[in-house]
Design an enzyme around this catalytic site. Structure first.
Site, PDB file in Angstrom:
ATOM      1  N   SER A  73      41.931  37.229  40.450  1.00 30.21           N
ATOM      2  CA  SER A  73      42.636  36.093  41.052  1.00 30.21           C
ATOM      3  C   SER A  73      42.225  34.735  40.490  1.00 30.21           C
ATOM      4  O   SER A  73      42.730  33.697  40.935  1.00 30.21           O
ATOM      5  CB  SER A  73      42.391  36.102  42.562  1.00 30.21           C
ATOM      6  OG  SER A  73      40.998  36.108  42.846  1.00 30.21           O
ATOM      7  N   GLU A  74      41.340  34.712  39.513  1.00 30.02           N
ATOM      8  CA  GLU A  74      40.743  33.449  39.065  1.00 30.02           C
ATOM      9  C   GLU A  74      41.764  32.399  38.631  1.00 30.02           C
ATOM     10  O   GLU A  74      41.614  31.209  38.929  1.00 30.02           O
ATOM     11  CB  GLU A  74      39.758  33.717  37.918  1.00 30.02           C
ATOM     12  CG  GLU A  74      38.436  34.352  38.351  1.00 30.02           C
ATOM     13  CD  GLU A  74      38.498  35.862  38.450  1.00 30.02           C
ATOM     14  OE1 GLU A  74      37.447  36.490  38.634  1.00 30.02           O
ATOM     15  OE2 GLU A  74      39.618  36.424  38.358  1.00 30.02           O
TER      16      GLU A  74
END
Length: 262
Positions: free
Chosen positions: A135-136
């Site tokens: 999800s960065e």
């Protein structure tokens, strides 16, 4: 050591390291990173331990970075961020190079840095209920520190998609791309992991350590004279080892090897 973020137990020859911050979805901070590094270093040196299970309490396996830790990092200088990231990198490397086989038991969602924990393990068993996400990019970040392990586990082409899109994917997709070895119903997770661990513990401890190192050292190498010499040297050395001599003798004599008699 009195661990604050982990629960550690040893039963027979199997150690279990359990992420134990369920109220925070087992998100990690500087304290849990330090404790994970220490735990795997100590267990890796424990000659009585033949396998390690990495598990988690609560509905999530690991949500990545703790929000309060992220807030602190936002105020760090570049040098402070670098030092902080190196501590995470060292922890993942400690798990990856642990002399004992490490089995990840993924019972719930595994996001961001949590995927690095899983990818650094040798064998991954996931519940059908688990979801995964890098999800960065949604936060303006990149999965840099975990990338060596995640790319090895899921492959470059899959990483191109999920590093960039930050899409969530399920455990079946994780298995299809190679991140997970087994996907089972939630009620079968404990039994499946126990079966794999029992299989690991039936094998020669020395051979398991050397086999793990062999995979790590051979992956990606060109097949050339140096590699041929290396592999020949490794098999020659292990053939002359006490455990190999015992294992072959036990096989020929139709008895259990000594490492199964304890």
């Amino acid at each position: 050591m009195d661990y604050q973020t982990l629960d550690i137990s040893i039963t027979g020859t199997v150690a279990t390291v359990t992420l134990n911050r369920p109220d925070l979805r087992n998100a990690f901070n500087e304290h849990s990173i330090a404790e994970l590094a220490l735990a795997f270093d100590e267990l890796g040196q424990n000659e009585l331990v033949r396998a390690i299970v990495l598990a988690a309490n609560g509905p999530a396996f690991c949500a990545g970075a703790d929000l309060n830790w992220m807030k602190k990092m936002a105020g760090f200088s570049r040098d402070e961020n670098h030092a902080d990231a190196l501590r995470l990198a060292d922890m993942l490397y400690t798990i990856y190079r642990c002399p004992r086989p490490v089995v990840a038991k993924v019972q719930g969602d595994c996001y961001a840095g949590g995927m690095g924990l899983v990818a650094a393990c040798d064998i991954v068993v996931a519940s059908e209920a688990a979801n995964f996400c890098l999800s960065e990019a949604k936060l303006g970040l990149i999965p840099a520190t975990i990338s060596p392990y995640v790319i090895k586990a899921m492959g470059e082409q899959a990483a191109r998609r999920y590093f960039l899109s930050a899409e969530r994917f399920d455990s079946r997709e994780a298995k299809r791309m190679g991140l997970a070895h087994e996907v089972v119903p939630p009620e079968a997770l404990d039994e499946t992991v126990a079966g794999i661990v029992a299989t690991l513990c039936r094998n020669s401890p020395h051979a398991v350590r050397e086999a793990k190192k062999l995979v790590r050292d051979m992956a990606g190498r060109a097949v050339d004279e140096a590699l041929l010499a290396d592999t020949a040297s490794r098999i020659a050395e292990i053939r002359a080892s006490d455990e190999a001599r015992e294992g072959v003798a036990a096989f020929l004599e139709k008895r259990k090897p000594s490492w199964l008699e304890n």
